[in-house]
Design an enzyme around this catalytic site. Sequence first.
Site, PDB file in Angstrom:
ATOM      1  CG  HIS A 330      -2.346  -0.165   0.950  1.00  0.00           C
ATOM      2  ND1 HIS A 330      -3.034   0.594   0.040  1.00  0.00           N
ATOM      3  CD2 HIS A 330      -3.254  -1.036   1.455  1.00  0.00           C
ATOM      4  CE1 HIS A 330      -4.288   0.210  -0.008  1.00  0.00           C
ATOM      5  NE2 HIS A 330      -4.460  -0.784   0.835  1.00  0.00           N
ATOM      6  CE  LYS A 420     -35.314   9.201 -11.682  1.00  0.00           C
ATOM      7  NZ  LYS A 420     -35.968   8.052 -12.341  1.00  0.00           N
ATOM      8  CG  LEU A 421     -31.923   4.047  -4.620  1.00  0.00           C
ATOM      9  CD1 LEU A 421     -32.297   2.765  -3.885  1.00  0.00           C
ATOM     10  CD2 LEU A 421     -32.112   5.251  -3.711  1.00  0.00           C
TER      11      LEU A 421
END
Length: 628
Positions: A330, A420-421
């Site tokens: 990372h 529409k989420l």
Amino acid sequence: LRRQQRVVVIALPSAVHNNRGVMPKTFEFQDQLPPYPAPDLAETCEVYLRSLRPLLTDEEFEHSQAVVADFAREGGQGRELQKVIDERAREHRNWMEEWWLRTAYLMTRETFAVNVNWFGVFPDWGVKLTSVQAAALMMVSTLEFKQALDRQEVPPEMMRGAPLCMDQYTRLFGTTRVPQEGEDIIETHSDSRHVVIFRDDHVFSVTPYHDDGTVFSVAEAAALLQAVLDASSSVLEETEEPSVSVLTSMQRDRWAAVRADMMDRSAVNRTSIREIETAMYCLSFEDTVPASKQEVAGHCLAGDGRNKWFDKSFTTLVFDNGRGGCNAEHSPVDAMVCVSMFDYVVKRTREKVTVDKAHLFEPLPRSAVRPPTKLRWEMWPALSMSIETASVELMRLASDVSLGVFKFKHFGKAFIKRYKLHPDFFVQMAIQLAYFRLHGEVVATYETGHTRAFYHGRTETIRTCSVESAAFVRAMENSAGTTEDKFGALKAAIAAHGEYATRALSGRACDRHLLGLQIAAYLSGMSPRPAIFTDTAFKKSGGSGNFVVSTSNVGYTPLFGGFAPMVKHGYGANYSILDSRINISTSSWNSCPHTDCHRFGEQVVRALIDLQQLCISANPPLPPPSKL
């Protein structure tokens, strides 16, 4: 023997043309990026307090309110520390960059193997490939990407029409974390042209380029990789190689001391270590045949711990049945930058299989390519003991992690967007509901956000657990609640999550600012330590890396991956959302009797199904128009 090289067009999401009407260069917008902002202290405290509310009792919250108010008051410790950050922001385009790299990564002394390194699982290729074929295809595709990056032909990524910082791409290749006592360093060798390959503890270095700088063809890469496998299998069992790679899983100060001793005492070891550390990347031929993505995930996270140089920016893993994955570090590069590259590699590999399959693997004599260089090791008793100890400790750590992989095929982002989420926010609420059902409470939850809209931006925390998400999960479990109430609670929770995500992306969330204030307090020797950081609510809300549920969305790609939980009593959850399915991985620590990643994953699946039914029930289809 060499085929004419095909012209490769690199296609990444959200590319844009510059004002000259041509594709901009990779780093064309770097100088135009705004500096990373120094947030407002009062705003950060307000955001932080709101994130505490669902996690605390009324009495606890009142106490934390008083603590925060004292910290932020005129003449309080917070005001003094804010001056340090404001001054630093005037001197640096990204006031957090160095502090974040050093405190989050380089100064961490615990092993990064398993604890921090993440894994990726590649999708199936659609045709049966041998390990050499799969590795050759991916190697050439990876080098094509690097070639395009070197030429600045990888389009800069965009968000809402604005360019994102591409600086991390400079550290994808040739990068290694090097252990040092007290604090590690990052080295990047951008001119590197070799790849280091592991197989059964044998280590080889190969240069898959022609003298004129062009990348090997797939057939040439396959011949080279076959030579590696042949060389690694021709050695008798009694002369097996030492598992030097497991040393990279040691506690960082101990690995630094062992590495320094190896470098000082043996020119042979010094040469081999530097050959690995300066490689473009590593490739591991795993001598296993995983039957499922679950098994691939386990091997990519750690497996038996061998044949992975955990300090490299990334290692590609190829199994004997052609399946593939990766293990990545990372510190230099955030996961989504690696995912963008691997997304290209996977797509390009599949294209090579489907379009060029008649010409991929023309048989070539060994003399067609330069033979691999075998890396050697000189051993002594103390070094052998260090390897043995590291191997045992790594196996103990790896065996403590449990992974679950779930292929959710019932629906994907197409269904969610129909209502529409936001697909990501929808899955985040499913994770909240899953935890609540399993453990009867809400807890601090981390979702990875980024600040790449700013110069050298890295990550920021999106705090998923909110007042609204807590109300949503309780509404879902309220048998007396109506469908309208539950759907309304879902939409409110999703809206709140979207608002917080927007804050994170714009540098106005609370976690990086609070960390900066902590660091400023430490560096200035402030005494007493500010109470905001010793208040139990700080840790309970996830401060200092204590999020009980740690989540990440790798995007809308068939790739997915995972990581170990952030805390011993927590979970990891990683997912990718496609049009008609969702890939999910979960993790937990076996040493914790209260967590079970398989049950958690099953609850996530159940929650997704329940939310689907909720959406359908709350939005019944309109009746067909009358024919009268």
